[in-house]
Design a protein around this motif. Structure first.
Motif, PDB file in Angstrom:
ATOM      1  N   ASN A 307       0.747  -1.219  -0.103  1.00  0.00           N
ATOM      2  CA  ASN A 307      -0.207   0.039   0.074  1.00  0.00           C
ATOM      3  C   ASN A 307       0.881   1.249   0.124  1.00  0.00           C
ATOM      4  OD1 ASN A 307      -2.060   1.849  -0.029  1.00  0.00           O
ATOM      5  ND2 ASN A 307      -2.815   1.022   2.263  1.00  0.00           N
ATOM      6  N   GLU A 308       1.670   1.304  -0.969  1.00  0.00           N
ATOM      7  CA  GLU A 308       2.424   2.780  -1.215  1.00  0.00           C
ATOM      8  C   GLU A 308       1.760   3.827  -1.227  1.00  0.00           C
ATOM      9  OE1 GLU A 308       6.146   4.219  -4.040  1.00  0.00           O
ATOM     10  OE2 GLU A 308       5.700   1.981  -3.735  1.00  0.00           O
ATOM     11  N   PRO A 309       0.665   4.074  -1.748  1.00  0.00           N
ATOM     12  CA  PRO A 309      -0.153   5.285  -1.576  1.00  0.00           C
ATOM     13  C   PRO A 309      -0.803   5.563  -0.453  1.00  0.00           C
ATOM     14  CG  PRO A 309      -0.774   3.773  -3.466  1.00  0.00           C
ATOM     15  CD  PRO A 309      -0.166   3.000  -2.746  1.00  0.00           C
ATOM     16  N   LYS A 310      -0.882   4.651   0.486  1.00  0.00           N
ATOM     17  CA  LYS A 310      -1.197   4.867   1.923  1.00  0.00           C
ATOM     18  C   LYS A 310      -2.688   5.098   1.970  1.00  0.00           C
ATOM     19  CE  LYS A 310       3.125   5.747   3.831  1.00  0.00           C
ATOM     20  NZ  LYS A 310       4.151   7.141   4.238  1.00  0.00           N
ATOM     21  N   LEU A 311      -3.554   4.491   1.013  1.00  0.00           N
ATOM     22  CA  LEU A 311      -4.966   4.725   1.036  1.00  0.00           C
ATOM     23  C   LEU A 311      -5.751   3.892   1.963  1.00  0.00           C
ATOM     24  CD1 LEU A 311      -5.204   5.095  -2.783  1.00  0.00           C
ATOM     25  CD2 LEU A 311      -5.033   6.886  -1.086  1.00  0.00           C
ATOM     26  N   ASP A 312      -6.741   3.956   2.364  1.00  0.00           N
ATOM     27  CA  ASP A 312      -7.703   3.166   3.443  1.00  0.00           C
ATOM     28  C   ASP A 312      -8.394   2.324   2.341  1.00  0.00           C
ATOM     29  OD1 ASP A 312      -6.963   4.518   5.665  1.00  0.00           O
ATOM     30  OD2 ASP A 312      -8.601   5.928   5.466  1.00  0.00           O
ATOM     31  N   PHE A 313      -8.514   1.247   2.729  1.00  0.00           N
ATOM     32  CA  PHE A 313      -9.483   0.358   2.011  1.00  0.00           C
ATOM     33  C   PHE A 313     -10.130  -0.846   2.733  1.00  0.00           C
ATOM     34  CE2 PHE A 313      -5.619  -2.013   3.162  1.00  0.00           C
ATOM     35  CZ  PHE A 313      -5.867  -3.177   3.375  1.00  0.00           C
ATOM     36  N   SER A 314     -10.913  -1.372   2.002  1.00  0.00           N
ATOM     37  CA  SER A 314     -11.891  -2.414   2.982  1.00  0.00           C
ATOM     38  C   SER A 314     -12.065  -3.607   1.972  1.00  0.00           C
ATOM     39  CB  SER A 314     -13.327  -1.922   3.361  1.00  0.00           C
ATOM     40  OG  SER A 314     -14.212  -1.462   2.245  1.00  0.00           O
ATOM     41  N   LEU A 315     -11.982  -4.785   2.593  1.00  0.00           N
ATOM     42  CA  LEU A 315     -12.223  -6.155   1.812  1.00  0.00           C
ATOM     43  C   LEU A 315     -13.358  -6.817   2.283  1.00  0.00           C
ATOM     44  CD1 LEU A 315     -11.078  -8.068  -0.308  1.00  0.00           C
ATOM     45  CD2 LEU A 315      -9.797  -9.198   1.351  1.00  0.00           C
ATOM     46  N   LYS A 316     -14.429  -7.145   1.245  1.00  0.00           N
ATOM     47  CA  LYS A 316     -15.433  -7.900   1.805  1.00  0.00           C
ATOM     48  C   LYS A 316     -15.831  -9.063   0.874  1.00  0.00           C
ATOM     49  CE  LYS A 316     -20.797  -7.149   1.746  1.00  0.00           C
ATOM     50  NZ  LYS A 316     -21.717  -5.986   1.612  1.00  0.00           N
ATOM     51  N   GLN A 323     -18.768 -13.224  -4.658  1.00  0.00           N
ATOM     52  CA  GLN A 323     -17.864 -12.320  -5.142  1.00  0.00           C
ATOM     53  C   GLN A 323     -17.182 -11.637  -4.172  1.00  0.00           C
ATOM     54  OE1 GLN A 323     -20.012  -9.183  -7.456  1.00  0.00           O
ATOM     55  NE2 GLN A 323     -21.035  -8.698  -5.706  1.00  0.00           N
ATOM     56  N   ILE A 324     -16.059 -10.916  -4.591  1.00  0.00           N
ATOM     57  CA  ILE A 324     -15.183 -10.313  -3.570  1.00  0.00           C
ATOM     58  C   ILE A 324     -15.130  -8.854  -3.827  1.00  0.00           C
ATOM     59  CG2 ILE A 324     -12.801 -10.044  -2.436  1.00  0.00           C
ATOM     60  CD1 ILE A 324     -12.250 -13.011  -2.901  1.00  0.00           C
ATOM     61  N   ILE A 325     -15.202  -8.035  -2.883  1.00  0.00           N
ATOM     62  CA  ILE A 325     -15.456  -6.553  -3.306  1.00  0.00           C
ATOM     63  C   ILE A 325     -14.342  -5.669  -2.418  1.00  0.00           C
ATOM     64  CG2 ILE A 325     -16.955  -4.597  -3.055  1.00  0.00           C
ATOM     65  CD1 ILE A 325     -19.260  -6.186  -3.062  1.00  0.00           C
ATOM     66  N   VAL A 326     -13.663  -5.051  -3.101  1.00  0.00           N
ATOM     67  CA  VAL A 326     -12.471  -4.258  -2.661  1.00  0.00           C
ATOM     68  C   VAL A 326     -12.838  -2.611  -2.787  1.00  0.00           C
ATOM     69  CG1 VAL A 326     -10.120  -3.533  -2.789  1.00  0.00           C
ATOM     70  CG2 VAL A 326     -10.960  -5.856  -3.068  1.00  0.00           C
ATOM     71  N   ILE A 383     -14.144  -2.414  -6.783  1.00  0.00           N
ATOM     72  CA  ILE A 383     -13.635  -3.503  -7.572  1.00  0.00           C
ATOM     73  C   ILE A 383     -14.687  -4.560  -7.004  1.00  0.00           C
ATOM     74  CG2 ILE A 383     -11.971  -4.808  -8.794  1.00  0.00           C
ATOM     75  CD1 ILE A 383     -10.034  -2.605  -7.607  1.00  0.00           C
ATOM     76  N   CYS A 384     -15.358  -5.312  -8.221  1.00  0.00           N
ATOM     77  CA  CYS A 384     -16.185  -6.310  -7.923  1.00  0.00           C
ATOM     78  C   CYS A 384     -15.436  -7.571  -8.616  1.00  0.00           C
ATOM     79  CB  CYS A 384     -17.607  -6.219  -8.062  1.00  0.00           C
ATOM     80  SG  CYS A 384     -18.645  -4.924  -7.212  1.00  0.00           S
ATOM     81  N   MET A 385     -15.184  -8.537  -7.949  1.00  0.00           N
ATOM     82  CA  MET A 385     -14.450  -9.907  -8.488  1.00  0.00           C
ATOM     83  C   MET A 385     -15.299 -11.145  -8.263  1.00  0.00           C
ATOM     84  SD  MET A 385     -10.681  -8.597  -7.535  1.00  0.00           S
ATOM     85  CE  MET A 385     -11.397  -8.220  -5.964  1.00  0.00           C
ATOM     86  N   PRO A 386     -15.910 -11.851  -9.242  1.00  0.00           N
ATOM     87  CA  PRO A 386     -16.770 -12.720  -8.925  1.00  0.00           C
ATOM     88  C   PRO A 386     -15.844 -14.182  -8.577  1.00  0.00           C
ATOM     89  CG  PRO A 386     -17.654 -11.927 -11.046  1.00  0.00           C
ATOM     90  CD  PRO A 386     -16.149 -11.279 -10.743  1.00  0.00           C
TER      91      PRO A 386
END
Length: 474
Positions: A307-316, A323-326, A383-386
């Motif tokens: 995480n070089e840009p140092k951004l907040d994120f969530s993984l679901k 599916q997986i949602i980022v 980003i939605c990934m089946p």
């Protein structure tokens, strides 16, 4: 080195709404100014002018400032008092810590009849025998000299001893001028030697970019350029440390070298500091450029979380839709063209302004069926990934066997009300009459029903005749 420009004056005239023609006070201290210029044309109404701690070597271009009352030229390279005759309103002059050795130049201030305070401490002329008596006798309008008030008795005594004191000052001034001429020759010689040394170093060492060029326009890149381009990070680090060590040794040698207190030595010191700063910036830039790229995939093919840009994120992990949602909190006002998304079966990578964000996924996904969308309100990237495998669709409820319970009717009613709550109206609580019970059904039969009954005769009727031309009754 700094120069007096219109932009510089406007930036220091914020208190006057950046208007310079009506400016009455101007502060240009610590700007590394070498020449006093333009002020008498742009700021004619000046009353206070601060020019301390610069590199001004001559007083000039201020004679048209008729309203000037206070001029501060402390900590400069001034060697002579001159060109102040036109400053008719000058009342205070500060020339502290300069290089004024020609004490007789104070006679030029006799035209400034409103001059009350003069500061000359820290100048070579203050070491002359009879310095204070000479100035007091030369400038009768003065009230204060070097922060000390001039008494009437001191002025009378200075005027009585003026011929003798003037002769002493002239002799000391002449000796100082001779020493000063030798110092200038020595400084010029050192400057030429330094220039020759720099030229020899440039001829011996590679150029600024580490390459040799015989012709700046036509020479192709040499082999040394290729070697430098593909040089290992360890070698580059060693080269950087070596250059930094050499610069530190040169800097230490410069500061340990004895020098005279002259305008030339002050300029030399400033140029050395400026050169050190530029060299440090070049070395820092080179070290920044040779910084190794961040490892995203290891040698054995394992993806890493970055995480070089140092951004907040969530993984679901959305099991309902398989599916997986980022959700990546990208800057709201960043242009989408600066974002690149790369979905792989086991990880997802997002380049934000060239900085990688990489996340290892908990399950294998389908890159071709994945989608990336940007929120118009928050700017977040979703980003939605089946996932690979069977997809569970909808909510399926399995029938459960009915268990005999000993619940009371009241509890059963509560359970049914929880399952489905509907609004029902009790017919017994109608507030209007029932019109269907007003007329008895037997005595008043609907006409339509009677006609319908008559309109369908039976075949057993003796008078019945079936005429095919007559249409049937509806």
């Amino acid at each position: 080195m700094g120069r007096i420009t219109e932009d510089l004056i406007r930036r220091n005239a914020e208190h006057n709404e950046c208007v310079i023609f009506s400016l009455e006070e101007l502060s240009l201290h610590q700007q590394e100014i070498e020449k006093l210029e333009h002020i008498d044309k742009w700021c004619r109404d000046l009353k206070i002018l601060y020019l301390q701690n610069n590199l001004i070597g001559k007083i000039e271009n201020v004679s048209k400032l008729k309203k000037l009352e206070y001029l501060n030229l402390a900590l400069n390279n001034i060697e002579k008092i001159e060109n102040l005759e036109g400053c008719e309103g000058l009342a205070k002059l500060d020339l502290t810590v300069n290089f004024i050795g020609e004490l007789s130049s104070v006679k030029t201030l006799q035209c400034n009849i409103h001059l009350k305070e003069l500061f000359l401490m820290g100048n070579p002329c203050t070491d002359f025998d009879g310095y204070r008596e000479f100035v007091v006798a030369t400038l009768p309008q003065l009230k204060w000299l070097d922060g000390k008030e001039i008494e009437c008795s001191e002025r009378i005594q200075a005027l009585q001893n003026y011929p003798v004191v003037e002769q002493q000052v002239r002799e000391q001034e002449k000796a100082y001028c001779l020493r000063r001429a030798k110092d200038k020759e020595e400084a010029q010689r050192k400057l030429e030697e330094q220039q020759d040394k720099e030229d020899r170093r440039k001829r011996r060492d590679p150029g600024f970019d580490g390459r040799w060029y015989t012709d700046i326009h036509t020479a192709p890149p040499s082999s040394s350029e290729t070697i430098d381009h593909f040089q290992a990070p360890e070698t580059q680090e060693e080269e950087y440390n070596k250059k930094k060590l050499n610069e530190s040794e040169d800097d230490l040698e410069f500061w340990n070298k004895p020098s005279l207190y002259t305008p030339e030595s002050r300029l030399e010191t400033l140029r050395h500091v400026e050169k050190q700063r530029k060299d440090q910036e070049k070395l820092s830039e080179k070290k920044k450029n040779m910084k190794p790229a961040r490892t995203l995939i290891t040698e054995d093919g394992k993806a890493l979380n970055v995480n070089e840009p140092k951004l907040d994120f969530s993984l679901k992990d959305d099991e309902e839709r398989n599916q997986i949602i980022v959700d990546l909190a990208v800057y709201r006002y960043m242009d989408t063209s600066l974002i690149e998304v790369d979905v792989q079966p086991t990880y997802v990578r997002v380049m934000v302004k060239g900085k990688p964000f990489q996340l290892v996924l908990p399950a294998e996904v389908k890159p071709d069926s994945s989608s990336a969308k940007r929120s118009q309100t928050t700017g977040h990237l979703v980003i939605c990934m089946p996932k690979v495998g069977n997809r569970i669709t909808g909510r399926r409820r399995t029938s459960k066997p009915v268990k005999a319970t000993s619940n009371s009717p009241r509890e059963q009613t509560k359970e049914r009300s929880k399952q489905a709550e509907k609004l029902e109206v009790d017919p017994s609580k109608h507030s209007y009459p029932d019109v269907t019970t007003i007329v008895q059904e037997k005595s008043h039969r609907p006409r339509r029903l009677a006609s319908e009954h008559k309109g369908v005769p039976s075949e057993e009727d003796a008078y019945f005749e079936d005429n095919p031309e007559v249409p049937p009754l509806m």
